[in-house]
Design a protein around this motif. Structure first.
Motif, PDB file in Angstrom:
ATOM      1  N   MET A 131       0.843  -1.194   0.000  1.00  0.00           N
ATOM      2  CA  MET A 131       0.000   0.000   0.000  1.00  0.00           C
ATOM      3  C   MET A 131       0.879   1.246   0.000  1.00  0.00           C
ATOM      4  N   LEU A 132       0.463   2.246  -0.761  1.00  0.00           N
ATOM      5  CA  LEU A 132       1.132   3.539  -0.773  1.00  0.00           C
ATOM      6  C   LEU A 132       0.305   4.476   0.103  1.00  0.00           C
ATOM      7  N   GLN A 133       0.860   4.892   1.218  1.00  0.00           N
ATOM      8  CA  GLN A 133       0.113   5.672   2.197  1.00  0.00           C
ATOM      9  C   GLN A 133       0.379   7.164   1.996  1.00  0.00           C
ATOM     10  N   ALA A 134      -0.670   7.881   1.647  1.00  0.00           N
ATOM     11  CA  ALA A 134      -0.541   9.319   1.375  1.00  0.00           C
ATOM     12  C   ALA A 134      -1.925   9.936   1.310  1.00  0.00           C
ATOM     13  N   ARG A 135      -1.995  11.238   1.557  1.00  0.00           N
ATOM     14  CA  ARG A 135      -3.234  11.958   1.319  1.00  0.00           C
ATOM     15  C   ARG A 135      -3.471  12.072  -0.187  1.00  0.00           C
ATOM     16  N   ARG A 136      -4.709  12.238  -0.558  1.00  0.00           N
ATOM     17  CA  ARG A 136      -5.068  12.365  -1.970  1.00  0.00           C
ATOM     18  C   ARG A 136      -4.263  13.472  -2.655  1.00  0.00           C
ATOM     19  N   ILE A 137      -4.040  14.579  -1.960  1.00  0.00           N
ATOM     20  CA  ILE A 137      -3.367  15.720  -2.573  1.00  0.00           C
ATOM     21  C   ILE A 137      -1.958  15.366  -3.020  1.00  0.00           C
ATOM     22  N   VAL A 138      -1.312  14.384  -2.386  1.00  0.00           N
ATOM     23  CA  VAL A 138       0.036  13.986  -2.787  1.00  0.00           C
ATOM     24  C   VAL A 138       0.015  13.381  -4.182  1.00  0.00           C
ATOM     25  N   LEU A 139      -0.947  12.508  -4.443  1.00  0.00           N
ATOM     26  CA  LEU A 139      -1.073  11.928  -5.782  1.00  0.00           C
ATOM     27  C   LEU A 139      -1.457  12.989  -6.793  1.00  0.00           C
ATOM     28  N   GLU A 140      -2.416  13.833  -6.455  1.00  0.00           N
ATOM     29  CA  GLU A 140      -2.827  14.888  -7.393  1.00  0.00           C
ATOM     30  C   GLU A 140      -1.669  15.827  -7.705  1.00  0.00           C
ATOM     31  N   SER A 141      -0.894  16.192  -6.697  1.00  0.00           N
ATOM     32  CA  SER A 141       0.245  17.082  -6.901  1.00  0.00           C
ATOM     33  C   SER A 141       1.271  16.453  -7.835  1.00  0.00           C
ATOM     34  N   ALA A 142       1.586  15.184  -7.602  1.00  0.00           N
ATOM     35  CA  ALA A 142       2.590  14.506  -8.430  1.00  0.00           C
ATOM     36  C   ALA A 142       2.108  14.368  -9.874  1.00  0.00           C
ATOM     37  N   LEU A 143       0.824  14.049 -10.059  1.00  0.00           N
ATOM     38  CA  LEU A 143       0.278  13.945 -11.412  1.00  0.00           C
ATOM     39  C   LEU A 143       0.286  15.299 -12.119  1.00  0.00           C
ATOM     40  N   ALA A 144      -0.149  16.348 -11.407  1.00  0.00           N
ATOM     41  CA  ALA A 144      -0.213  17.681 -12.017  1.00  0.00           C
ATOM     42  C   ALA A 144       1.168  18.193 -12.372  1.00  0.00           C
ATOM     43  N   THR A 145       2.156  17.954 -11.516  1.00  0.00           N
ATOM     44  CA  THR A 145       3.528  18.383 -11.802  1.00  0.00           C
ATOM     45  C   THR A 145       4.035  17.741 -13.084  1.00  0.00           C
ATOM     46  N   ALA A 146       3.800  16.441 -13.230  1.00  0.00           N
ATOM     47  CA  ALA A 146       4.251  15.739 -14.432  1.00  0.00           C
ATOM     48  C   ALA A 146       3.495  16.212 -15.665  1.00  0.00           C
ATOM     49  N   LEU A 147       2.196  16.460 -15.520  1.00  0.00           N
ATOM     50  CA  LEU A 147       1.387  16.860 -16.672  1.00  0.00           C
ATOM     51  C   LEU A 147       1.767  18.248 -17.162  1.00  0.00           C
ATOM     52  N   ARG A 148       2.082  19.149 -16.231  1.00  0.00           N
ATOM     53  CA  ARG A 148       2.488  20.504 -16.647  1.00  0.00           C
ATOM     54  C   ARG A 148       3.757  20.479 -17.497  1.00  0.00           C
ATOM     55  N   ALA A 149       4.615  19.506 -17.266  1.00  0.00           N
ATOM     56  CA  ALA A 149       5.876  19.417 -18.008  1.00  0.00           C
ATOM     57  C   ALA A 149       5.770  18.577 -19.273  1.00  0.00           C
ATOM     58  N   GLU A 150       4.594  18.020 -19.549  1.00  0.00           N
ATOM     59  CA  GLU A 150       4.433  17.116 -20.687  1.00  0.00           C
ATOM     60  C   GLU A 150       4.161  17.907 -21.965  1.00  0.00           C
ATOM     61  N   PRO A 151       5.018  17.782 -22.989  1.00  0.00           N
ATOM     62  CA  PRO A 151       4.837  18.594 -24.204  1.00  0.00           C
ATOM     63  C   PRO A 151       3.515  18.350 -24.917  1.00  0.00           C
TER      64      PRO A 151
END
Length: 490
Positions: A110-130
């Motif tokens: 299990m990956l233990q984290a608040r929802r915002i951690v996953l959303e933050s990581a996804l958004a960071t990667a998406l902003r950098a995606e050409p």
């Protein structure tokens, strides 16, 4: 490759856009909220009001199924979550000595984290995606459709927000299932795409928009759970990086239960759940009453006894249901060119923590197939049939589990017969590594319960465990009703 338009910027939407772009497609994501997830986790988690995502501040469980998608398909997102403080916990670490490893054990993490951690990581990667464009603060107001029949195949925009006409079907399609979505409209313009993905969730309004386009309604299956949840967030004191491994993090009695959700950066949530008709329900909103009640259960007491700092008030949620929505009926697709992911297909009650995993599975499937004539009826049917094979069994499992909990809480009756044997399996797992492995494979969506629990060795071990405990009574953990009434009296 395809140009994919994604409605909604939650977990399902962010993951769909990112995975699609990583597969060589281009993606545009439309989100009504002007604010996007950042890396100031506490500020975004506790200070961001998100009325369209009320579950954002509730505990989330990232099961092995979700972790595997991140690890295998989005390793940078996975690494970013760990950098932001997410922690891994293997289910077999419950035992003082982990049993010898078997193939598949690596998935029971299990990956233990608040929802915002996953959303933050996804958004960071998406902003950098050409290949991706994010349009926050630009909600979708309508769908652009064309008729798949007749001579006139010109598209038109249906602006549901302005009550545009369309009840007769796009270009006279008459609701016969021959309507294809080719794009979306927003307050600032129109956008064409090869595939539109509905990641707007159960509050996204897609049913209204499809109705305005003249489509037949989706096929919806809905089951009320009758459960209400109350959670409060805490942070462990300085110098304590982890909470207690024992007792087990979930405990339940005949009328109430308690669960602890460890997360990132020493943060954890304590949750109480009762039936919606329980007369003590409203009292649990009081922080003092909440803590007294939580401490009456072993996991709540073990974690709160560490002197944790409260980070929130008591956050309540109720009127939860399990909802399955299909865009294919007995006549075929009700629309083409549009497919759902996440809560738009299946919204599941959080007791089993399946939501993020099922959303990531659907996002990955869209990304892997979006080049296969995405506007065709065959694509719509294939997506539906995949969802029925892959997601629906877990939805059905959730429905059965919640019905049992809801009935027990409503009637306060003990569990007998088959229900007693099912409860014994879970309690036996806390002592028997082989039964725990079977339980974990189901919990992490690695193996369906009808196969994992039916294994002869598992059945034999549970039977021996029960035989050695003829007086075993399930759900005996926590306060009795008289004590509970006193704890919640104010």
């Amino acid at each position: 490759m395809a140009h994919v338009l994604v409605i909604g910027g939650g977990i399902g939407g962010l993951a769909t856009a990112l995975l699609a772009a990583r597969r060589g497609h281009t993606a545009e994501l439309f989100e009504s909220d002007t604010r996007a997830p950042g890396t100031a986790l506490d500020r975004d988690f506790f200070g961001w009001r998100r009325p369209t995502v009320p579950q954002a501040v509730q505990p989330h469980a990232l099961l092995g199924a979700a972790r595997n998608v991140l690890r295998d398909d989005l390793p940078d997102v996975y690494a970013e979550m760990l950098r932001l403080g997410a922690r891994e916990r293997h289910e077999l670490d419950w035992f003082e000595v982990r049993p010898p490893e078997l193939p598949g054990d690596e998935d029971l993490v299990m990956l233990q984290a608040r929802r915002i951690v996953l959303e933050s990581a996804l958004a960071t990667a998406l902003r950098a995606e050409p290949g991706a464009v994010l349009r926050h603060g630009e909600p979708v107001t309508g769908l652009i459709t064309v008729s798949q029949t007749g001579a006139d195949r010109a598209g038109r925009a249906l602006d549901c927000a302005d009550g545009a006409d369309g009840a007769d079907g796009a270009n006279g399609a008459g609701g016969d299932g021959s309507i294809r979505v080719t794009g979306v409209t927003t307050g600032t313009g129109s956008y064409q795409g090869d595939l539109v993905v509905d990641a707007g969730g159960r509050r996204g309004g897609i049913e209204r928009r499809l109705g305005a386009a003249g489509c037949r309604p989706p096929v919806v299956e809905r089951h009320r759970t009758g459960l209400a949840y109350f959670c409060r967030w805490y942070r462990l004191p300085d110098g304590i990086d982890e909470g207690p491994r024992r007792p087990w993090a979930v405990a339940g009695g005949a009328f109430a239960g308690c669960a602890v959700f460890p997360a990132d950066k020493r943060v954890f949530a304590v949750t109480l759940f009762v039936h919606t008709s329980d007369t003590t329900r409203s009292a649990l909103r009081d922080p003092a009453v909440f803590e007294r009640a939580a401490r009456a259960f072993p996991p709540g007491e073990a974690w709160l006894a560490l002197g944790a700092e409260p980070l929130s008030g008591v956050l309540a949620t109720a009127s939860l249901d399990n909802r399955w929505s299909a865009l294919v009926d007995e006549r075929g697709p009700v629309v083409t060119g549009l497919v759902p992911v996440g809560d738009s297909i299946t919204h599941t009650n959080p007791t089993l923590g399946q939501g993020a995993s099922l959303a990531l599975w659907a996002a990955r499937r869209v990304a892997r197939t979006a080049h296969r004539d995405p506007g065709s009826e065959r694509f719509a049917v294939d997506h539906h049939e995949w969802a029925v094979r892959t997601l629906k069994p877990w939805f059905d499992f959730q429905v059965v589990a919640d019905a049992a909990i809801g009935e027990r809480f409503a009637t306060r009756a003990g569990r007998t017969g088959t229900a007693r044997e099912v409860a014994a399996l879970f309690d036996c797992a806390l002592e028997d590594p082989e039964v725990m492995r079977a339980r974990a494979r189901v919990r992490h969506l690695a193996e369906p319960p009808e196969r994992a629990y039916a294994a002869p060795e598992v059945r034999a071990r549970v039977a021996r465990w029960l035989a050695a405990r003829p007086d075993y009574a399930p759900n005996g953990v926590g306060p009795d009703r008289e004590e509970w009434e006193k704890l919640t009296a104010g």
